[in-house]
Design a protein around this motif. Structure first.
Motif, mmCIF file in Angstrom:
data_model
loop_
_atom_site.group_PDB
_atom_site.id
_atom_site.type_symbol
_atom_site.label_atom_id
_atom_site.label_comp_id
_atom_site.label_asym_id
_atom_site.label_seq_id
_atom_site.Cartn_x
_atom_site.Cartn_y
_atom_site.Cartn_z
ATOM 1 N N SER A 45 11.761 -18.050 63.535
ATOM 2 C CA SER A 45 11.851 -17.043 62.485
ATOM 3 C C SER A 45 12.851 -15.980 62.904
ATOM 4 O O SER A 45 12.872 -15.572 64.074
ATOM 5 N N THR A 48 14.727 -9.239 59.799
ATOM 6 C CA THR A 48 14.133 -7.946 60.099
ATOM 7 C C THR A 48 12.682 -8.089 60.529
ATOM 8 O O THR A 48 12.228 -7.384 61.434
ATOM 9 N N ALA A 49 11.932 -8.987 59.901
ATOM 10 C CA ALA A 49 10.531 -9.235 60.262
ATOM 11 C C ALA A 49 10.284 -10.742 60.248
ATOM 12 O O ALA A 49 10.802 -11.456 59.393
ATOM 13 N N GLN A 50 9.498 -11.227 61.188
ATOM 14 C CA GLN A 50 9.236 -12.654 61.306
ATOM 15 C C GLN A 50 8.177 -13.110 60.318
ATOM 16 O O GLN A 50 7.286 -12.354 59.935
ATOM 17 N N TRP A 51 8.298 -14.383 59.901
ATOM 18 C CA TRP A 51 7.272 -15.003 59.085
ATOM 19 C C TRP A 51 5.994 -15.092 59.906
ATOM 20 O O TRP A 51 6.037 -15.108 61.140
ATOM 21 N N GLY A 68 7.963 -12.297 56.306
ATOM 22 C CA GLY A 68 7.724 -11.049 57.009
ATOM 23 C C GLY A 68 7.722 -9.862 56.060
ATOM 24 O O GLY A 68 8.314 -9.907 54.978
ATOM 25 N N ILE A 70 9.106 -6.719 54.827
ATOM 26 C CA ILE A 70 10.426 -6.111 54.958
ATOM 27 C C ILE A 70 10.617 -5.008 53.922
ATOM 28 O O ILE A 70 9.872 -4.920 52.946
ATOM 29 N N GLN A 74 16.728 -5.930 53.290
ATOM 30 C CA GLN A 74 16.387 -6.694 54.488
ATOM 31 C C GLN A 74 16.022 -8.119 54.093
ATOM 32 O O GLN A 74 15.863 -8.436 52.923
ATOM 33 N N SER A 76 13.922 -11.946 55.687
ATOM 34 C CA SER A 76 13.047 -12.603 56.643
ATOM 35 C C SER A 76 13.211 -14.105 56.450
ATOM 36 O O SER A 76 13.013 -14.617 55.347
#
Length: 175
Positions: A45, A48-51, A68, A70, A74, A76
């Motif tokens: 992943s 900006t943010a992971q799954w 993620g 976000i 952004q 993900s």
């Protein structure tokens, strides 16, 4: 008409018939029921943010993957790079986002195949894959402003034609 779980199924024909095969997936490559990405597939992943694998929203079973969390501008992404046989892959997808702007994009080998935006209930999506290494990407993307709905995408019950799969659906005719 024949409805059978036999594989292979042999039919003896004594006159002319029209044949067609309809196959149903009875097992999934990943249904995320382990509660994480720690299964046999090489998930990664980025963004900006992971799954994550969560239990609040799923199609079947207890778990599904979720994009993620976000903010504006952004993204993900969930990646899977693996060896596949030529055939058909499938997954269940749900999206809850700002219609027309935020949404989920699905890429196969770098090519955009489908985009979902707005309120999309669980649907089954099927796609063809080539023999060899394939890269699959689920990318949730947000625009510059506004958040509507759950502001997320969900993935469940992934099926892929893996080369070590014991049973592959086939219809063949022998004379």
């Amino acid at each position: 008409s024949v409805n059978s779980g036999q594989n292979p199924l042999t039919l003896v024909m004594t006159q002319n018939y029209t044949l067609s095969g309809t196959f149903q997936v009875i097992s999934y490559t990943d249904g995320f029921e382990s509660g994480g990405f720690a299964g046999t597939l090489p998930w990664t992943s980025f963004g900006t943010a992971q799954w994550m694998v969560q239990s609040d929203v799923s199609y079947a079973g207890q778990f599904a993957a979720r994009s993620g969390i976000i903010s504006d501008q952004q993204q993900s992404s969930l990646f899977l790079r693996t060896m596949l046989m030529a055939g058909t892959g499938a997954f269940r997808v749900r999206v809850s986002s700002e219609p027309g702007w935020d949404g989920l994009e699905f890429y196969l080998n770098g090519n955009l195949l489908k985009r979902w935006t707005g309120e999309v209930g669980w649907e089954n999506y099927q796609f063809g894959v080539i023999d060899g290494v394939n890269t699959l990407e689920w990318r949730y993307v947000k625009d510059a402003n506004f958040s509507i709905g759950l502001d997320a995408a969900f993935l469940d019950n992934l099926y892929l034609p893996l080369p070590d799969q014991a049973v592959a659906a086939q219809l063949s005719v022998a004379l």
